[in-house]
Write an enzyme that holds these catalytic residues in place. Structure first.
Site, short mmCIF file in Angstrom:
data_model
loop_
_atom_site.label_atom_id
_atom_site.label_comp_id
_atom_site.label_asym_id
_atom_site.label_seq_id
_atom_site.Cartn_x
_atom_site.Cartn_y
_atom_site.Cartn_z
N ASP A 6 7.48 5.68 -1.05
CA ASP A 6 7.18 6.95 -1.67
C ASP A 6 8.29 7.96 -1.39
O ASP A 6 9.15 7.74 -0.54
CB ASP A 6 5.82 7.51 -1.21
CG ASP A 6 5.75 7.70 0.30
OD1 ASP A 6 6.79 7.54 0.97
OD2 ASP A 6 4.67 8.02 0.82
N ASP A 19 4.65 12.12 -2.64
CA ASP A 19 3.86 13.03 -1.79
C ASP A 19 4.45 14.41 -1.98
O ASP A 19 5.58 14.67 -1.57
CB ASP A 19 3.93 12.62 -0.32
CG ASP A 19 3.04 11.43 0.00
OD1 ASP A 19 2.42 10.89 -0.94
OD2 ASP A 19 2.98 11.03 1.17
#
Length: 544
Positions: free
Chosen positions: A114, A168
């Site tokens: 991520d 995120d």
């Protein structure tokens, strides 16, 4: 070698000649030998063969995704500026900037990882706007999937996938009406007139920036960190949320070793890493630089002034003002597990240096489901996959509390080993996943062979807190049950069979628990799930 000493707040800075090496002089200035260079070549080849580097195509796609998100947040801020009646000029100048931090910013991310991102916006756009208006905008976009807001986290975050890339996204509202395109997030003025939550959001980027400035050789740091992050994941100790260490913690530990051995190459640094942290005297803190004098009155880590800081078991201090303990989640149980793994890594590195082992031995997986006799199984179910994603995230964020409660209620005599991996029973007709926790009696209690630990009240307290979730929906349920090793469900063994205990490495055959465990009837989770789903048809209210 003495490790674990630290420079008190307010102490004179180190001399100019050693300033780049941190708060102490290096342990060694030695460079690599021919043998070290050969081992380094072998290590770097193994990292490539293990697939730890992304392709050029994926790197380009990440850049494209970041560009798209940047445009989305700029449009979002302009929309809010217009809706709130600001002038046309203000709407024209309205701006938001995307910064990256974590593994992507440090240059150690791998395929599928991520991207930790931060959106910095103006003073009149707040967290509520972020979690409602921007959230709704993202929810309507076809490119966005698995959208999961976590506004109650210590650092509020919005998780989602954009064109398949995991993101995120944090938000920080700074005390400026207009955020300039050349905004310098590392400057201390960014922290003026903001709350502590916003400081935490900003400091991810500020810390990453400082780490890269404080290591002697960035490329050697990156290779070493990439190696040790992979090792930590293979050994089941890469997870800040469950009480182990996350990306920034590992980065800080590796950076400190780079300072202590400034001329070492990655093959040497990996070995020194395990040597240093096997000997480290916790809770002495790991620090890359002295803690600066307080500038803005923000709370900094200081166990002399702050009683709560004295309770930290494994302090790893961030190098950007305000300096904080990045590893406050670590408990006595998880510290014990990590120290065992450091020792195991140190033994293997010693064998590699004696030509008795290869680098591949360092990355053998940890066989968690053969390490203990007793386990807690935490099952989660929900009405659909989207609800389960949100529910699972909430439960996972609270698992650390279950560890702390068990330590509290057994006076530290029952150690917990929460495992970061999640498991799903795909044979179920309803969305399901589970987490597991190994249980082991504290060593040295041989005089209490027959002792039992009844933690039913502890588990019920945990369940009550879980069901107090603000975003609870009908169908979200949690079940906690005790299972013995021989009763572990088949879905935790992806190969469809259980390894024999005799095949486990000797390093994992110690530390068994022999007493009975009085939490609940072992193996009852599946029956509880079925019964609870039947009950839910009549009463959809959450249990209180």
């Amino acid at each position: 070698m003495v490790v674990g000493s630290w420079t008190p707040i307010g102490s004179p800075p180190p001399s100019q000649s050693s300033k780049k090496y941190g708060i102490t002089q290096p342990i060694s200035l030695a460079g690599p030998t021919d043998v070290d260079i050969q081992r380094n070549t072998e290590l770097e080849k193994l990292l490539v063969d293990l697939g730890l580097y992304e392709s050029k195509e994926e790197a380009a796609k990440r850049e494209e995704v970041l560009g798209r998100i940047s445009l989305i947040v700029k449009d979002w801020v302009k929309q809010l500026t217009r809706q709130r009646g600001y002038s046309d000029q203000m709407v024209e100048e309205a701006n938001a900037i995307i910064f990256t931090f974590g593994s992507y910013c440090l240059g150690v991310h791998g395929p599928g990882a991520d991207i930790d991102t931060l959106c910095v916006g103006p003073s009149y756009v707040n967290q509520e706007d972020f979690f409602i208006i921007l959230h709704n905008t993202l929810a309507e976009m076809e490119e966005v999937t698995e959208l999961q807001p976590v506004p109650d986290a210590h650092v509020p975050v919005m998780k989602f996938k954009f064109q398949g890339i995991s993101i995120d996204l944090l938000y920080a509202s700074i005390s400026l009406l207009v955020v300039p395109d050349d905004f310098d997030i590392s400057h201390g003025s960014v922290l003026y007139n903001i709350d502590e939550q916003t400081v935490r959001s900003l400091n991810g980027c500020r810390v990453a920036d400082q780490i890269l400035k404080l290591v002697p050789n960035v490329e050697h740091f990156r290779t070493t960190l990439r190696c040790l992050k992979f090792w930590a994941k293979r050994r089941g100790i890469y997870s800040n949320v469950t009480g182990f260490l996350g990306g920034v913690n590992w980065a800080l530990l590796v950076a400190r070793v780079c300072q202590l051995y400034p001329n070492a190459i990655p093959s040497m640094l990996v070995s020194r890493f395990f040597r240093v942290y096997t000997l480290w005297q916790w809770p002495n803190p790991v620090m890359l630089c002295p803690i600066d004098a307080d500038e803005l009155g923000l709370t900094e880590w200081d166990p002399r002034k702050n009683p709560r800081d004295r309770l930290h078991h494994m302090p790893i201090i961030t190098p950007a003002y305000p300096c904080m303990n990045s590893s406050y989640n670590v408990s006595l149980s998880t510290l014990r597990v990590m120290m065992e793994q450091f020792k195991c890594g140190n033994r293997i590195c010693q064998e590699i240096e004696l030509n008795k082992a290869q680098w591949s031995a360092l990355f053998e997986p940890y066989f968690f489901f053969e390490a203990y006799k007793n386990y807690l199984q935490v099952d989660m179910v929900a009405s659909d996959a989207d609800d389960l994603l949100i529910w699972k995230g909430w439960v996972e964020s609270r698992l650390r509390q279950l560890t702390l409660k068990i330590e509290r209620d057994t006076n530290g005599m029952l150690h917990c080993h929460p495992y970061p991996n999640e498991y799903a029973d795909t044979s179920k007709q309803f969305p399901h996943c589970a987490f597991f926790m190994g249980l082991q009696r504290k060593e040295g209690l041989s005089g209490q062979e027959g002792q039992q630990f009844d933690i039913r009240g502890t588990v019920e307290e945990f369940r009550q807190e879980i069901h107090a979730y603000t975003f609870w929906k009908p169908g979200m349920e949690i079940f906690v049950s005790h299972v013995w090793r021989k009763q572990l469900p088949a879905f935790v063994f992806p190969d469809g069979y259980k390894r024999s205990r005799s095949s486990r490495p000797l390093s994992q055959q110690a530390g068994r628990i022999s007493e009975d465990f009085s939490e609940s009837q072992p193996g009852s989770a599946e029956r509880q799930i079925k019964r609870k789903r039947d009950d839910r048809l009549e009463d959809p209210k959450p249990e209180k």
